[in-house]
Design an enzyme around this catalytic site. Sequence first.
Site, PDB file in Angstrom:
ATOM      1  CB  ALA A 194       5.050   7.921   4.540  1.00 58.08           C
ATOM      2  N   GLY A 195       8.741   8.491   4.536  1.00 56.64           N
ATOM      3  CA  GLY A 195       9.749   9.330   3.883  1.00 56.64           C
ATOM      4  C   GLY A 195      10.312   8.576   2.695  1.00 56.64           C
ATOM      5  CB  VAL A 211       4.311   4.738  16.280  1.00 54.65           C
ATOM      6  CG1 VAL A 211       4.681   3.375  16.864  1.00 54.65           C
ATOM      7  CG2 VAL A 211       3.984   4.608  14.799  1.00 54.65           C
ATOM      8  N   GLY A 227      39.317   6.066  12.508  1.00 53.66           N
ATOM      9  CA  GLY A 227      40.048   7.336  12.513  1.00 53.66           C
ATOM     10  C   GLY A 227      39.478   8.266  13.565  1.00 53.66           C
ATOM     11  CB  ALA A 260      24.931   9.652  -2.598  1.00 54.02           C
ATOM     12  CE  LYS A 269      17.289   3.916  -5.055  1.00 55.39           C
ATOM     13  NZ  LYS A 269      17.548   4.627  -3.790  1.00 55.39           N
ATOM     14  CG  HIS A 288       8.768  13.211 -31.704  1.00 54.81           C
ATOM     15  ND1 HIS A 288       7.801  13.323 -30.732  1.00 54.81           N
ATOM     16  CD2 HIS A 288       8.236  12.452 -32.697  1.00 54.81           C
ATOM     17  CE1 HIS A 288       6.709  12.682 -31.127  1.00 54.81           C
ATOM     18  NE2 HIS A 288       6.948  12.149 -32.317  1.00 54.81           N
ATOM     19  CB  ALA A 330      12.371   4.173   7.317  1.00 54.06           C
TER      20      ALA A 330
END
Length: 475
Positions: A189-190, A245, A122, A327, A58, A451, A276
């Site tokens: 294209a995700g 591909v 762990g 997330a 982001k 508004h 990806a």
Amino acid sequence: MSKTFDVVVIGAGPAGYIGAIRAAQHGLSVACIDEWQNKDGKNAFGGTCLNAGCIPSKALLESSELYHRAEHEFKKHGIKVGGVDMDIAAMQKRRAGIVRQLTGGIAGLFKAAGVEGLIGHGRLLKDRKVEFTPRDGDKEIIEAKHVILASGSAPIELKIAPFDHEQIIDSWDALELDAVPQRLGVVGAGVIGLELGSVWARLGSEVTVLEAMEDFLFMADRDVARVAAKEFKKQGLDIKLGAKVGKASAGKKGVKVEYEDKDGAQTLEVDKLIVAVGRRPVTGDLFADDAGIQLDERGFIVVDDECRTRVKGVFAIGDCVRGPMLAHKGSEEGVMAADLIAGEIAEMNYDVIPSVLYTSPEIAWTGKTEAEVKESGRAYKTGQFPFAASGRAKAMEQTAGFVKIISSEDDDEVLGVHIVGPMAGELISEAVLALEFSASTEDIQRTIHAHPSLAEAVHEAALAVDNKALNFPNK
Ligand code: FAD
Ligand code: NAD
């Protein structure tokens, strides 16, 4: 003597660290173990999301969007800025700084809540014992009354295009590039392909995206996918659908990608190739064979609706269990698991998890698509309002897209809300709340919206469901 905690969490991504803090808020003694190492070798809490996912992506989406707007939009606002230039090093420094602040912040949150953050590996053993191997130290055994597994996910690697992390790269590598590749290929294209493809396209790369499916954004409402495809094309993203591909090989001149589409065998040559094609759960060396944990056929830890595994007192949450890899889904599962451990009643409403693509325009939805409602056989009605008719969107010079609401014909319940347009990721929260409260369309119609605001488009779409839109002609 071994240490004992009420709760031991393995993994400090958004699922695990939130679960740990929530458990500590209940007055339980909590340890959270995490082994994440950044590319500089330093450990950091926050998992994929903060270190290599949501946050850095982001940050770059914002920087690249501002660059793009300065270059292409400012003129329309009457702002002359001369030649707009970019400084990738500064952009990446800002991205890294945000990540550092937020991941460092988790250590502070742990301290404030009383969670013991443990750096290392762990592994769940039998009878809720956890083997902890510190980064620089000897193994120790921790006893836990409850364990939460929150080990997250990792990129899927294609055998035909293995990562070399230089030319054939994963999403994390793509977030840390120090120069703009002239020709960038993306397989998939995700969400990641579109977000990262957008970043580098805005910064000047020629981007080609190869998608195996024939349908663009198959998980989204068809009206949304249509508008999004048009907008991405305008931005220069060359999205090739139905592209299978076959092979990708890296060499001195770049990456050669061989694929097949409806016109036959094709070749694409690029400087970098991002693969990806989805993510897989991370469960390697997470539990001993006799610990009792079961994996499903796709490698996810088997849990029930309350995120309980088959082992009493052991929960699993986030990307390592079924459901969308998001997330906020993982964090809410962390809250639910901690509340259940504390003896409270808790549940998750998996039907209203919002999905957001932080592209431009943004795409967001919650609830069912029109195709899903149609398939369910329930009679329904729809309403749409275009941002082109929104005063605020016009003022922002961002009029592409619309809000679409799908409601049931019988009792007026809102079943799905789909937005493509400016700030869709923010606007969707009103819809999530509406669905969570089983709101009727009339509830949204009778709610006063400020508004001029983008949120008025949600209001007008709700009115349009009953042909009562006030600022756009009805059907
Ligand atoms: P993770 O975040 O993967 O964390 C798991 C942690 O557990 C890691 O730190 C790992 O090192 C640690 N771990 C694993 N096994 C062990 C072990 N045995 N011992 C110790 N530690 C261990 N989602 C959104 O909702 N919004 C977005 O905008 C978004 N953007 C994304 C962008 C990108 C590029 C990517 C890759 C993902 C994005 N996601 C986004 C998805 C999001 O990052 C994940 O859904 C989320 O991080 C999952 O959280 P988690 O806690 O389950 O796992
Ligand atoms: P994805 O599942 O969103 O998309 C993968 C795409 O690759 C699909 O369209 C699939 O059809 C395609 N594909 C699969 N194999 C292929 C092949 N061999 N050739 C061509 N195309 C192929 O996965 P992703 O984009 O890797 O993202 C992984 C996860 O991370 C997602 O589940 C997503 O929820 C999460 N994420 C979320 C956000 C967000 O919330 N904004 C952002 C980034 C990532």
